[in-house]
Motif scaffolding. Sequence first.
Motif, PDB file in Angstrom:
ATOM      1  N   GLY A  22       0.815  -1.209   0.000  1.00 40.84           N
ATOM      2  CA  GLY A  22       0.000   0.000   0.000  1.00 40.84           C
ATOM      3  C   GLY A  22       0.850   1.260   0.000  1.00 40.84           C
ATOM      4  N   ASN A  23       0.386   2.293   0.706  1.00 46.00           N
ATOM      5  CA  ASN A  23       1.107   3.558   0.818  1.00 46.00           C
ATOM      6  C   ASN A  23       2.159   3.468   1.918  1.00 46.00           C
ATOM      7  OD1 ASN A  23      -0.702   5.122  -1.036  1.00 46.00           O
ATOM      8  ND2 ASN A  23      -2.205   4.665   0.560  1.00 46.00           N
ATOM      9  N   ILE A  24       3.111   4.388   1.876  1.00 50.93           N
ATOM     10  CA  ILE A  24       4.128   4.505   2.920  1.00 50.93           C
ATOM     11  C   ILE A  24       4.078   5.918   3.500  1.00 50.93           C
ATOM     12  CG2 ILE A  24       6.608   4.594   3.394  1.00 50.93           C
ATOM     13  CD1 ILE A  24       6.993   2.366   1.377  1.00 50.93           C
TER      14      ILE A  24
ATOM     15  N   LEU B  97      13.496   5.834  -4.292  1.00 46.58           N
ATOM     16  CA  LEU B  97      12.044   5.892  -4.134  1.00 46.58           C
ATOM     17  C   LEU B  97      11.412   5.097  -5.266  1.00 46.58           C
ATOM     18  CD1 LEU B  97      11.880   9.729  -3.516  1.00 46.58           C
ATOM     19  CD2 LEU B  97      11.395   7.993  -1.764  1.00 46.58           C
ATOM     20  N   SER B  98      10.433   4.276  -4.947  1.00 49.26           N
ATOM     21  CA  SER B  98       9.821   3.448  -5.977  1.00 49.26           C
ATOM     22  C   SER B  98       8.317   3.345  -5.768  1.00 49.26           C
ATOM     23  CB  SER B  98      10.437   2.047  -5.962  1.00 49.26           C
ATOM     24  OG  SER B  98       9.754   1.184  -6.857  1.00 49.26           O
ATOM     25  N   ILE B  99       7.581   3.460  -6.880  1.00 48.51           N
ATOM     26  CA  ILE B  99       6.144   3.230  -6.892  1.00 48.51           C
ATOM     27  C   ILE B  99       5.866   2.167  -7.947  1.00 48.51           C
ATOM     28  CG2 ILE B  99       3.837   4.200  -7.200  1.00 48.51           C
ATOM     29  CD1 ILE B  99       5.208   5.527  -4.888  1.00 48.51           C
ATOM     30  N   SER B 100       5.332   1.018  -7.531  1.00 39.14           N
ATOM     31  CA  SER B 100       4.960  -0.054  -8.451  1.00 39.14           C
ATOM     32  C   SER B 100       6.098  -0.441  -9.399  1.00 39.14           C
ATOM     33  CB  SER B 100       3.719   0.367  -9.260  1.00 39.14           C
ATOM     34  OG  SER B 100       3.278  -0.675 -10.090  1.00 39.14           O
ATOM     35  N   GLY B 101       7.313  -0.467  -8.880  1.00 41.03           N
ATOM     36  CA  GLY B 101       8.456  -0.908  -9.676  1.00 41.03           C
ATOM     37  C   GLY B 101       9.173   0.187 -10.434  1.00 41.03           C
ATOM     38  N   GLU B 102       8.543   1.345 -10.597  1.00 42.77           N
ATOM     39  CA  GLU B 102       9.215   2.490 -11.220  1.00 42.77           C
ATOM     40  C   GLU B 102       9.954   3.242 -10.125  1.00 42.77           C
ATOM     41  OE1 GLU B 102       9.295   2.893 -14.408  1.00 42.77           O
ATOM     42  OE2 GLU B 102       7.799   1.356 -14.878  1.00 42.77           O
TER      43      GLU B 102
ATOM     44  N   ALA C  81       6.692   1.682  -2.456  1.00 44.67           N
ATOM     45  CA  ALA C  81       5.250   1.537  -2.255  1.00 44.67           C
ATOM     46  C   ALA C  81       4.623   0.850  -3.470  1.00 44.67           C
ATOM     47  CB  ALA C  81       4.609   2.904  -2.037  1.00 44.67           C
ATOM     48  N   GLY C  82       3.419   0.297  -3.275  1.00 43.53           N
ATOM     49  CA  GLY C  82       2.780  -0.436  -4.379  1.00 43.53           C
ATOM     50  C   GLY C  82       3.633  -1.582  -4.866  1.00 43.53           C
ATOM     51  N   ALA C  83       4.216  -2.329  -3.928  1.00 41.48           N
ATOM     52  CA  ALA C  83       5.240  -3.318  -4.262  1.00 41.48           C
ATOM     53  C   ALA C  83       4.743  -4.437  -5.171  1.00 41.48           C
ATOM     54  CB  ALA C  83       5.811  -3.920  -2.976  1.00 41.48           C
ATOM     55  N   HIS C  84       3.451  -4.714  -5.131  1.00 40.31           N
ATOM     56  CA  HIS C  84       2.907  -5.776  -5.979  1.00 40.31           C
ATOM     57  C   HIS C  84       2.111  -5.234  -7.152  1.00 40.31           C
ATOM     58  CE1 HIS C  84       3.389  -9.429  -3.063  1.00 40.31           C
ATOM     59  NE2 HIS C  84       4.516  -9.050  -3.644  1.00 40.31           N
ATOM     60  N   GLY C  85       2.458  -4.020  -7.600  1.00 32.06           N
ATOM     61  CA  GLY C  85       1.926  -3.526  -8.861  1.00 32.06           C
ATOM     62  C   GLY C  85       0.855  -2.469  -8.796  1.00 32.06           C
TER      63      GLY C  85
END
Length: 221
Positions: free
Chosen positions: A152-154, A186-191, A166-170
């Motif tokens: 989820g969010n951090i 910093l990463s959101i959904s792999g980006e 955050a959004g580690a599983h997509g």
Amino acid sequence: MPIKFQGSVFTTLVLYLKSNKIELINYALKKKIKESPFFFQNAPIIINLSLFPDSSNWKKIKKIILKNNFFILGISECKNENLKRKIINSGFPIFSNNNNLIQKKKNKSIKKIYKSIFYKNTIRSGQTIYARKSDLIITNNVNEGSEIIADGNIHVYGKLNGRALAGAHGDFTRKIFSTHLFSELLSISGEYCLMDSIPKNILNKSAQIYLKNGIVKIKKL
């Protein structure tokens, strides 16, 4: 049983190769390493070949990447069958990229964030905290060399020095919030983006990090 297999979450950098010119790749790698030598030293990477020219010398490419002290875990999105055989014969696995598949599901299953996990202690160097199917809320500092991950969010109500994913599983709608942003990754959904992408007027300030059109954005709160 003497062994056990278990799923987990790790931070893995993805190197996108857009050129097959050895000198150009070598220059770009050295420049990036110079920006953050501690972060990139012996870093494990996956090489993405979706933009890689078909007529390329894999042996020379591999050699120059290893020479710059990167550890190659494997290759993703190699569309050329001849090149794929050469890579496999050189001892590296080919990974499939399921990120697009996850996004095409319209985020239905990955939005099921059931709770929030709280940490009141300092997250120390070497520690990894993972909030599965949850938001992660930390009311202390996150030290350099540590890693915090959440589906989820951090939220970090302290100084964020380590890596935050955050959004580690997509789930690309998730965000990162920090009252003192000084993160090495910093990463959101792999980006992801590195510290050098954080605007100077936001360093050590309150900020939110989110994904827009596939690009990590950093905005002052």
